[in-house]
Design a protein around this motif. Structure first.
Motif, PDB file in Angstrom:
ATOM      1  N   VAL A  16       0.854  -1.184   0.000  1.00 50.17           N
ATOM      2  CA  VAL A  16       0.000   0.000   0.000  1.00 50.17           C
ATOM      3  C   VAL A  16       0.891   1.236   0.000  1.00 50.17           C
ATOM      4  O   VAL A  16       1.773   1.362   0.854  1.00 50.17           O
ATOM      5  CB  VAL A  16      -0.944   0.024   1.217  1.00 50.17           C
ATOM      6  N   VAL A  17       0.660   2.124  -0.964  1.00 57.05           N
ATOM      7  CA  VAL A  17       1.406   3.374  -1.045  1.00 57.05           C
ATOM      8  C   VAL A  17       0.404   4.517  -1.136  1.00 57.05           C
ATOM      9  O   VAL A  17      -0.429   4.541  -2.045  1.00 57.05           O
ATOM     10  CB  VAL A  17       2.363   3.402  -2.251  1.00 57.05           C
TER      11      VAL A  17
ATOM     12  N   VAL B  30      -0.519  -0.997  -4.680  1.00 63.02           N
ATOM     13  CA  VAL B  30       0.339  -0.872  -5.849  1.00 63.02           C
ATOM     14  C   VAL B  30       1.137  -2.158  -6.018  1.00 63.02           C
ATOM     15  O   VAL B  30       1.332  -2.923  -5.058  1.00 63.02           O
ATOM     16  CB  VAL B  30       1.291   0.339  -5.758  1.00 63.02           C
ATOM     17  N   GLU B  31       1.602  -2.395  -7.241  1.00 60.83           N
ATOM     18  CA  GLU B  31       2.388  -3.581  -7.547  1.00 60.83           C
ATOM     19  C   GLU B  31       3.612  -3.171  -8.344  1.00 60.83           C
ATOM     20  O   GLU B  31       3.525  -2.312  -9.223  1.00 60.83           O
ATOM     21  CB  GLU B  31       1.553  -4.603  -8.324  1.00 60.83           C
TER      22      GLU B  31
ATOM     23  N   ALA C   1      10.592   2.602   3.136  1.00 61.26           N
ATOM     24  CA  ALA C   1      10.456   3.361   4.377  1.00 61.26           C
ATOM     25  C   ALA C   1       8.999   3.728   4.636  1.00 61.26           C
ATOM     26  O   ALA C   1       8.531   3.695   5.791  1.00 61.26           O
ATOM     27  CB  ALA C   1      11.325   4.624   4.316  1.00 61.26           C
ATOM     28  N   HIS C   2       8.265   4.061   3.578  1.00 61.04           N
ATOM     29  CA  HIS C   2       6.844   4.393   3.703  1.00 61.04           C
ATOM     30  C   HIS C   2       6.054   3.179   4.176  1.00 61.04           C
ATOM     31  O   HIS C   2       5.182   3.292   5.051  1.00 61.04           O
ATOM     32  CB  HIS C   2       6.310   4.881   2.358  1.00 61.04           C
TER      33      HIS C   2
ATOM     34  N   GLY D 284      -1.236   1.507  10.889  1.00 64.55           N
ATOM     35  CA  GLY D 284      -2.403   1.368  10.025  1.00 64.55           C
ATOM     36  C   GLY D 284      -2.336   0.119   9.175  1.00 64.55           C
ATOM     37  O   GLY D 284      -1.516  -0.774   9.389  1.00 64.55           O
ATOM     38  N   PHE D 285      -3.221   0.072   8.187  1.00 67.18           N
ATOM     39  CA  PHE D 285      -3.276  -1.107   7.325  1.00 67.18           C
ATOM     40  C   PHE D 285      -2.148  -1.065   6.307  1.00 67.18           C
ATOM     41  O   PHE D 285      -1.940  -0.069   5.621  1.00 67.18           O
ATOM     42  CB  PHE D 285      -4.620  -1.163   6.596  1.00 67.18           C
TER      43      PHE D 285
END
Length: 248
Positions: A55-56, A61-62, A80-81, A89-90
């Motif tokens: 998750v971004v 995202v892939e 890092a994100h 969070g999720f």
């Protein structure tokens, strides 16, 4: 060669139905009869078009693994994100192949991937859907989707509940296809109550089916950093047919 996927006839869904109804979930060992699970497991350990999924900025995202493997400032920033958002969070990070998306787009590969693609046909066939209807005492299931997952060291899936009424989701399933795994390696399917207490855990036992009603809080515990093996599975949702709403 396509996998011969047949449910072991010794498994009686109507006998198991009370146990499923009690908790809304069930772990069923030795699900496939014969060598079907082994054929799929062998294919998953081969040349699969994996992508890294995460998750971004709130969206899934892939990234192709070839590109993801290249060191770059952008990759470091994304990693890092992922770590930062996972703390509160999720978030998830693992390798995936969207079998349903590929097949429904007319991109059957066949060959060495045929045993994996056969799982999509199996979970949309009457043998599996009829089994789910009897197990759940629910006549609504009409179709399923499928995607392959590969968890290595550091991979995880944070707590979520799979709730999406508009998609027709009824039940989630996991076909476990890892021949050798130890519970303390992580990768355990965990269920939580509303207070986020862990109420039950299903290790990824080979040739076992995990199935559970959604929405229901669950996660996959992080695979330990010392693990040098992969946790393979094919997962998806069993769905009801959704009628498109008329446009106004």
């Amino acid at each position: 060669m396509a996998a011969s996927l047949k449910i072991d006839p010794k498994i009686d869904p109507e006998r198991l139905a009370p146990a499923f109804q009690a908790k809304g979930r069930l772990h069923i060992p030795d699900f496939f009869k014969g060598n079907g699970a082994k054929h799929v497991a062998d294919a998953l350990a081969g040349d699969v078009p994996w992508v890294r999924t995460m998750v971004v900025q709130g969206k899934g995202v892939e990234a192709p693994l070839a590109a993801w493997a290249m060191p770059s400032p952008q990759r470091m920033q994304v990693e890092a994100h992922v770590i930062q958002t996972a703390r509160s969070g999720f978030q998830y990070s693992y390798d995936a192949w969207r079998i349903s998306d590929a097949i429904q787009a007319g991109r059957r590969v066949g060959g060495k991937l045929e045993p994996i693609e056969a799982v999509y046909d199996f979970v949309n066939g009457e043998e599996f859907l009829g089994f789910v209807r009897k197990l759940t005492a629910d006549e609504r299931p009409t179709n399923s989707d499928a995607h392959a997952s590969r968890y290595g060291a550091g991979h995880f899936l944070n707590t979520h509940h799979d709730g999406n009424a508009d998609s027709g989701r009824l039940y989630a399933y996991v076909l476990n296809l890892t021949p050798q795994w130890q519970t303390d390696w992580g990768g355990v399917l965990l269920f939580q109550d509303d207070a986020r207490n862990v109420t039950e855990g299903f290790p990824p036992r080979f040739n076992a089916l995990n199935i559970f009603r959604v929405p229901q809080h669950h996660s996959v515990s992080q695979v330990a950093t010392f693990v040098n093996a992969y946790r393979y599975s094919i997962t998806g949702w069993v769905r009801r047919t959704v009628t498109a709403k008329p446009k106004r």
